[in-house]
Design an enzyme around this catalytic site. Structure first.
Site, PDB file in Angstrom:
ATOM      1  N   TRP A 119       0.814  -1.215   0.000  1.00 25.69           N
ATOM      2  CA  TRP A 119       0.000   0.000   0.000  1.00 25.69           C
ATOM      3  C   TRP A 119       0.840   1.254   0.000  1.00 25.69           C
ATOM      4  O   TRP A 119       0.503   2.239  -0.673  1.00 25.69           O
ATOM      5  CB  TRP A 119      -0.992  -0.031   1.159  1.00 25.69           C
ATOM      6  CG  TRP A 119      -2.041  -1.056   0.906  1.00 25.69           C
ATOM      7  CD1 TRP A 119      -2.193  -2.268   1.527  1.00 25.69           C
ATOM      8  CD2 TRP A 119      -3.045  -1.014  -0.120  1.00 25.69           C
ATOM      9  NE1 TRP A 119      -3.235  -2.962   0.960  1.00 25.69           N
ATOM     10  CE2 TRP A 119      -3.778  -2.228  -0.050  1.00 25.69           C
ATOM     11  CE3 TRP A 119      -3.391  -0.072  -1.086  1.00 25.69           C
ATOM     12  CZ2 TRP A 119      -4.838  -2.513  -0.908  1.00 25.69           C
ATOM     13  CZ3 TRP A 119      -4.447  -0.352  -1.945  1.00 25.69           C
ATOM     14  CH2 TRP A 119      -5.159  -1.564  -1.847  1.00 25.69           C
ATOM     15  N   ASP A 174      -1.555   6.417   6.434  1.00 28.74           N
ATOM     16  CA  ASP A 174      -2.706   5.647   5.965  1.00 28.74           C
ATOM     17  C   ASP A 174      -2.994   4.622   7.053  1.00 28.74           C
ATOM     18  O   ASP A 174      -2.258   3.654   7.224  1.00 28.74           O
ATOM     19  CB  ASP A 174      -2.367   4.976   4.635  1.00 28.74           C
ATOM     20  CG  ASP A 174      -3.467   4.041   4.135  1.00 28.74           C
ATOM     21  OD1 ASP A 174      -4.458   3.825   4.856  1.00 28.74           O
ATOM     22  OD2 ASP A 174      -3.310   3.508   3.017  1.00 28.74           O
ATOM     23  N   LYS A 185     -12.600  -1.818   6.513  1.00 28.65           N
ATOM     24  CA  LYS A 185     -11.804  -2.830   7.202  1.00 28.65           C
ATOM     25  C   LYS A 185     -12.153  -2.911   8.687  1.00 28.65           C
ATOM     26  O   LYS A 185     -12.384  -3.980   9.216  1.00 28.65           O
ATOM     27  CB  LYS A 185     -10.311  -2.538   7.009  1.00 28.65           C
ATOM     28  CG  LYS A 185      -9.888  -2.543   5.544  1.00 28.65           C
ATOM     29  CD  LYS A 185      -8.431  -2.179   5.378  1.00 28.65           C
ATOM     30  CE  LYS A 185      -8.043  -2.098   3.912  1.00 28.65           C
ATOM     31  NZ  LYS A 185      -8.198  -3.363   3.194  1.00 28.65           N
TER      32      LYS A 185
END
Length: 380
Positions: A104, A178, A202
């Site tokens: 990511w 993030d 999530k």
């Protein structure tokens, strides 16, 4: 029949009481005669939902008053563009430093290159993303527009257990994180963070909502090419309603926030209780893996994720079985499915298996997974 245990990395399992409350309110929210999906985002009823959701999120994460909370769209992937569009203009050359610790943060660096001068300050790629480079070795520039990192790598299972102090490293820049896959599972030291963003699907609620928590002084630097609706300053001034926000996802997130505020563990409450549970869940699964001759987690123990646990089965020759079509992997997944242990297949980028242990996953789910893993190993 008992509900299966869903180990999906996202969209992910949600607290059952939240789902039950949403079902009960589907047709009529608090006697107003309509469901949340039918409400005007500018009406009084949704205004109450939005205000309560922000107040509860601020309470859960102890967000200081000089940070703005935005309820946005686009997912974390879109905010890989929105962040540089909003912050790169703080530096004349649009300098952006990125610490790459997995898939990511790699994507974040790649997207940021479209808008600025990206410098990789550190990377764990050479080691296969199994550890976080020691911050003392990071090659940070002194004053980039910002420094970006992914505080929990969902795919590779690497987590920052302590956020770096950039000032102590000689870097006078805001830290952007993030936090998609571990938000609300641990406290955040806001003195070290300038902006945090993350998709809700999530650890918070349904897909479609993205949280942004941004320090006030970082607003107002959007690049000229930044679309108005992506300008964090504009969204802040209009209470996340420069365009129609993801109303139902915000409502669901608000229910999760209320559920989290009520949770207790070992005399702790809220996020502190969630952290205590996360430690218990993760420790039980990692202990099972580490005691095993069949299962392997390659991540260094100092930075193993509490939320996302990738692991691999060994073949008869001792090699890690990354290919999901290998008969042993197929047998493992089929047996898990039969026992109500769902979505354990690893991400396509790395293969193997992955168990995501978000806030809504009960300890009983991990206990059931460990019992199955031990049984499967005895038969392998």
């Amino acid at each position: 029949m008992p509900r299966p245990y869903n180990f999906s990395a996202g969209p992910a399992t949600m607290p059952e009481p939240v789902l039950q409350q949403a079902a009960a309110e589907m047709l009529d929210w608090h006697g107003c005669g309509m469901g949340v999906m039918e409400m005007s985002h500018r009406g009084v009823h949704f205004g109450e939902i939005l205000a309560q959701a922000e107040a509860d999120l601020r309470a859960l994460l102890a967000i200081p008053a000089h940070f703005k909370v935005l309820f946005s769209q686009g997912g974390a992937l879109a905010h890989n563009a929105m962040v540089p569009l909003n912050l790169a203009g703080r530096h004349p050359q649009r300098a952006i430093d990125v610490v790459v610790t997995g898939a990511w943060s790699q994507k974040s660096a790649q997207e940021a290159r479209r808008y600025g001068d990206v410098h990789i300050a550190a990377s764990g790629q050479a080691d296969g993303f199994v550890r976080i480079p020691d911050p003392a070795t990071w090659q940070l520039r002194s004053q980039p527009a910002y420094v970006h990192l992914c505080s929990n790598e969902t795919i590779h299972g690497v987590e920052f257990h302590t956020l770096p102090d950039l000032a102590a490293l000689g870097c006078d820049a805001p830290l952007v994180i993030d936090f998609s896959s571990h938000v609300l599972s641990r406290p955040i030291d806001w003195s070290r963070v300038g902006l945090a963003f993350g998709g809700a699907q999530k650890n918070i609620g349904p897909a479609g909502l993205t949280l942004v928590v941004v320090r006030e002084d970082l607003l107002g630097h959007a690049l000229p090419i930044c679309p108005t609706v992506f300008d964090y300053k504009v969204q802040s001034e209009q209470q996340s309603m420069a365009n129609t926000p993801p109303t139902y996802a915000i409502y669901m997130a608000g229910l999760v926030f209320r559920w989290l505020l009520a949770q207790q563990e070992d005399g702790l409450q809220g996020v502190a209780a969630m952290e205590a549970r996360a430690c218990k869940r993760a420790q039980q699964l990692y202990d099972c893996i580490d005691r095993s001759a069949l299962y392997v987690n390659p991540v260094h123990p100092t930075c193993r994720s509490r939320m996302n646990v990738p692991f691999f089965l060994r073949g008869d020759d001792g090699q890690l079985l990354r290919d999901p079509t290998h008969p042993r992997n197929q047998a493992f997944l089929q047996g898990a499915q039969a026992r109500g242990l769902l979505q354990l297949r690893g991400h396509k980028a790395v293969g193997g298996m992955r168990a995501s242990l978000y806030n809504a996953m009960p300890l009983a789910g991990v206990e059931a997974l460990v019992e199955y893993m031990q049984e499967f190993e005895r038969r392998a």
